[in-house]
Design a protein around this motif. Structure first.
Motif, PDB file in Angstrom:
ATOM      1  N   UNK A  37      42.348  53.063  46.340  1.00 19.65           N
ATOM      2  CA  UNK A  37      43.082  52.940  47.484  1.00 19.65           C
ATOM      3  C   UNK A  37      42.543  52.309  48.675  1.00 19.65           C
ATOM      4  N   UNK A  38      41.176  52.976  48.836  1.00 17.91           N
ATOM      5  CA  UNK A  38      40.265  52.442  50.012  1.00 17.91           C
ATOM      6  C   UNK A  38      39.862  50.996  49.822  1.00 17.91           C
ATOM      7  N   UNK A  39      39.705  50.557  48.408  1.00 16.63           N
ATOM      8  CA  UNK A  39      39.273  48.893  48.090  1.00 16.63           C
ATOM      9  C   UNK A  39      40.572  48.139  48.466  1.00 16.63           C
ATOM     10  N   UNK A  40      41.758  48.681  48.356  1.00 15.55           N
ATOM     11  CA  UNK A  40      42.934  48.057  48.732  1.00 15.55           C
ATOM     12  C   UNK A  40      43.081  47.723  50.116  1.00 15.55           C
ATOM     13  N   UNK A 124      37.674  52.548  35.978  1.00 16.19           N
ATOM     14  CA  UNK A 124      38.275  51.697  35.333  1.00 16.19           C
ATOM     15  C   UNK A 124      39.373  51.103  36.387  1.00 16.19           C
ATOM     16  N   UNK A 125      39.899  51.998  36.983  1.00 19.86           N
ATOM     17  CA  UNK A 125      41.083  51.292  38.095  1.00 19.86           C
ATOM     18  C   UNK A 125      40.090  50.470  39.051  1.00 19.86           C
ATOM     19  N   UNK A 126      38.899  50.738  39.785  1.00 17.92           N
ATOM     20  CA  UNK A 126      38.317  50.063  40.567  1.00 17.92           C
ATOM     21  C   UNK A 126      37.763  48.588  39.936  1.00 17.92           C
ATOM     22  N   UNK A 127      37.378  48.870  38.714  1.00 23.42           N
ATOM     23  CA  UNK A 127      37.019  47.555  37.971  1.00 23.42           C
ATOM     24  C   UNK A 127      38.262  46.590  37.865  1.00 23.42           C
ATOM     25  N   UNK A 128      39.559  47.142  37.696  1.00 19.84           N
ATOM     26  CA  UNK A 128      40.756  46.238  37.556  1.00 19.84           C
ATOM     27  C   UNK A 128      41.064  45.576  38.720  1.00 19.84           C
ATOM     28  N   UNK A 129      40.697  46.488  39.736  1.00 19.75           N
ATOM     29  CA  UNK A 129      40.873  45.878  41.324  1.00 19.75           C
ATOM     30  C   UNK A 129      40.027  44.814  41.591  1.00 19.75           C
ATOM     31  N   UNK A 131      38.716  42.706  39.711  1.00 21.75           N
ATOM     32  CA  UNK A 131      38.990  41.306  38.927  1.00 21.75           C
ATOM     33  C   UNK A 131      40.279  41.062  39.615  1.00 21.75           C
ATOM     34  N   UNK A 132      41.220  41.606  39.917  1.00 26.44           N
ATOM     35  CA  UNK A 132      42.654  41.306  40.381  1.00 26.44           C
ATOM     36  C   UNK A 132      42.542  40.769  42.084  1.00 26.44           C
ATOM     37  N   UNK A 133      41.645  41.494  42.946  1.00 25.08           N
ATOM     38  CA  UNK A 133      41.464  40.798  44.094  1.00 25.08           C
ATOM     39  C   UNK A 133      40.417  40.004  44.402  1.00 25.08           C
TER      40      UNK A 133
END
Length: 644
Positions: A37-40, A124-129, A131-133
């Protein structure tokens, strides 16, 4: 072929998951808010924000995550093994047809699962983000390696603290005590080392207490290791894994041997009660010694009061009764042992305080005002001497400090220290530390300070190539003026002169307490910087500045000052603050407007608070007033005559 006996018990596992899955769910929600959430949000707010890179790289190192590592594993351990702290539940659970060790292993498996799965999902969520961002910008410390490293270290620390808390829980029958003792154990190596070192200072002359509190004891606690933000090397990880195995096996053995009646007892094993009791007594005594030393120097009285208090509290906890005075013999025995230790330390029965190595056995000597350099990660030169002449001079100083034990043992000015480490040819070290009034030991410090090695260590300019310098900036004290030098020829001339000034400094110049004229900032071509001072003794550099027209902008000048005021403090309150605002008409003051006298004042003021005389500088712009000190030995004759 299906195994007849499964290592895990399906019923126990399902029951634990039903009862304690909420811990893992809460942990997962917390981690998702703290990382993905903080990454976003940080990425969404990246509109030229200069703090963007810093915010991104701090996601995995913030203190909130550290709090979760400190709390969640302990809570998990307490709840999973809560039944062994209650007499009713422990009887019921152990009536089931399941071996104790098997029950223990099932709980440990579920506990580690609860702590590990949320971290893996978050990573895993952080790694997906990522790549997505498209977070692949150079400078952002948010790589696959960073995420995997964070997940691995978090799982390791979670497991370590969880198993430690389980281990502690096996030795107490109270859940509250399990939590408290877990945190005590987490900080025990650092806390106990610090307490012992401070208390040793009261009785052992020359003990290098700062060395032991500065060098590496933060490793023993995941909390301090995490806060230090130091990278974990393979050996660190291996040691923590070994400790995890030790805690797991030791707790497993204790669980097997623990009696059912231990529930609700402060100490689960009878033969460990003395360890608990005297451990509390000893720690209370150490804290009390430091406290009483800080207020009245009544260390012995502090030891008696606080150790007796700790002993009584421990007895009450163990016996669950206020009738503890029948066991006072135990305290008297403890007190006798402590007295013998203190007397032995005071009389130096093992010869620690007088121990000095022979010069021929010395490989090198570390000497400075403290052990600061040993704890720095930057590429700095350690004050290490390997010349025989310096060996002899340092040993002369050390011998004098040993001879002056009665004078120096209780000298408390911690701003004046000498730290010495003898590195012997055998590989051993002898470490000592002393608080000293350096002005008294000038004749012993002089040959060391004036040695070529000392000057090379403390003047990085001596090893700097002038061709690697892009710019020199001179920023004078007490004024906003500055000088910038970019001409290569002038840079070379200035650096050569500064090298010559540093090489020719006398001991008196080095310890001169008068304030410097200015700070000299040197920018190297590799973007590194060197800071040094334009000292009052650098006359050759002063003449060069005059010849090149920089002098008036490189320091505060009498022409910058409207007038100055000198005021004398009360002799009974020499280090107190002062109001030199001219409001109190009853105070005798000397007003100075003569340029020659102003120059004398500017040459002799100090940044310290020592001395009775205060100098107030009232600048010509009317907006700036500066209050400074003049030490007694530098007070101008005209001021002494005025205040006579």
């Amino acid at each position: 072929m299906k195994l007849k006996i499964s290592y895990f018990n399906k019923g126990v596992l399902i029951n634990d998951i039903k009862r304690f899955a909420w811990i893992g769910i809460c942990y997962l929600i917390f981690l998702l808010f703290e990382v993905p959430f903080k990454i976003i949000t940080i990425d969404a707010n990246n509109t030229g924000n200069p703090g963007y890179l810093t915010s991104m790289q701090n996601i995995f190192t913030n203190e909130v995550l550290m709090v979760s590592i400190a709390v969640i594993p302990v809570l998990t351990a307490i709840l999973l093994f809560r039944y062994i702290q209650s007499k009713k539940s422990v009887d019921m659970i152990h009536c089931l047809p399941i071996k104790r060790v098997k029950l223990y292993d099932n709980h440990i498996f579920i506990g580690i699962l609860i702590l590990t799965v949320p971290v893996i999902i978050t990573a895993l969520s952080a790694l997906l983000l990522k790549g997505a961002l498209g977070l692949n910008t150079t400078g952002i410390h948010f790589t696959v390696k960073n995420v995997i490293s964070w997940a691995g270290i978090t799982i390791l620390f979670d497991t370590f603290i969880f198993l430690l808390s389980v281990f502690v829980g096996m030795f107490t029958g109270l859940s509250a005590a399990q939590g408290i003792l877990t945190y005590i154990f987490l900080f025990l190596p650092m806390g106990l080392t610090t307490l012992i070192n401070y208390n040793l200072n009261f009785f052992v002359y020359g003990v290098a207490s700062d060395y032991y509190t500065r060098t590496g004891i933060d490793f023993f606690s995941p909390m301090t290791k995490y806060l230090a933000h130091e990278p974990m090397i393979f050996m660190d990880i291996l040691i923590y894994i070994i400790f995890c195995i030790i805690f797991y096996l030791a707790a497993r053995f204790a669980y097997h041997k623990r009696s059912l009646e231990a529930a609700s007892n402060a100490v689960a094993f009878k033969h460990l009660e003395p360890v608990f009791k005297y451990g509390i007594t000893f720690c209370c005594m150490l804290v009390g010694g430091i406290y009483f030393r800080s207020i009245h120097y009544w260390v012995a009285l502090g030891y008696v009061i606080t150790s007796l208090f700790g002993y009584i509290i421990a007895e009450i906890i163990i016996t669950k009764s206020l009738k503890i005075f029948r066991n006072i013999k135990g305290y008297l025995l403890y007190a006798m042992i402590i007295v013998l230790i203190i007397v032995g330390a005071n009389f130096d029965i093992i010869g620690y305080e007088k121990r000095m190595p022979a010069v021929e056995n010395i490989e090198s000597i570390y000497m400075d005002s403290g052990f600061y350099f040993l704890t720095q990660k930057e590429d700095i030169q350690i004050p290490l001497y390997s010349e025989k002449e310096n060996f002899i001079n340092i040993e002369k100083l050390h011998k004098k400090l040993i001879d002056d034990k009665k004078t120096l043992k209780y000298y408390s000015n911690v701003n004046e220290q000498v730290a010495i480490i003898y590195n012997l040819k055998t590989g051993k070290q002898i470490k000592r530390q002393y608080n000293i009034p350096k002005q008294v030991y000038g004749e012993y410090l002089k040959p060391i300070y004036e040695s070529k090695k000392y000057k090379e260590i403390h003047n990085i300019i001596l090893s700097t190539d002038s061709s690697s310098i892009d710019k020199i900036s001179i920023n004078p004290n007490q004024t906003n003026k500055n000088v910038t030098i970019t001409n290569p020829i002038q840079i070379k001339e200035a650096i050569n002169i500064l090298k010559n000034e540093a090489s020719n400094e006398t001991y008196e110049d080095i310890v001169d307490s008068r304030a410097d004229w200015a700070n000299i900032n040197i920018l190297l071509s590799n973007d590194k910087r060197i800071d040094l001072s334009w000292k009052k003794s650098y006359k050759q550099f002063e003449n060069w500045l005059k010849q090149n027209g920089y002098y008036a902008k490189a320091r505060i000048m009498p022409e910058d000052i409207d007038y100055a005021i000198i005021e004398k403090r009360n002799v009974n309150n020499a280090n107190a603050g002062i109001d030199i605002s001219m409001k109190n008409s009853n105070v005798k003051r000397l007003k100075i407007t003569d340029k020659n006298k102003l120059e004398i004042c500017l040459t002799n003021y100090s940044n310290s608070r020592e001395g009775q005389y205060v100098l107030g500088l009232y600048m010509k712009n009317g907006d700036s007033t500066t209050y400074l000190n003049i030490e007694d030995k530098y007070v101008p004759d005209f001021a002494l005559e005025y205040f006579k």
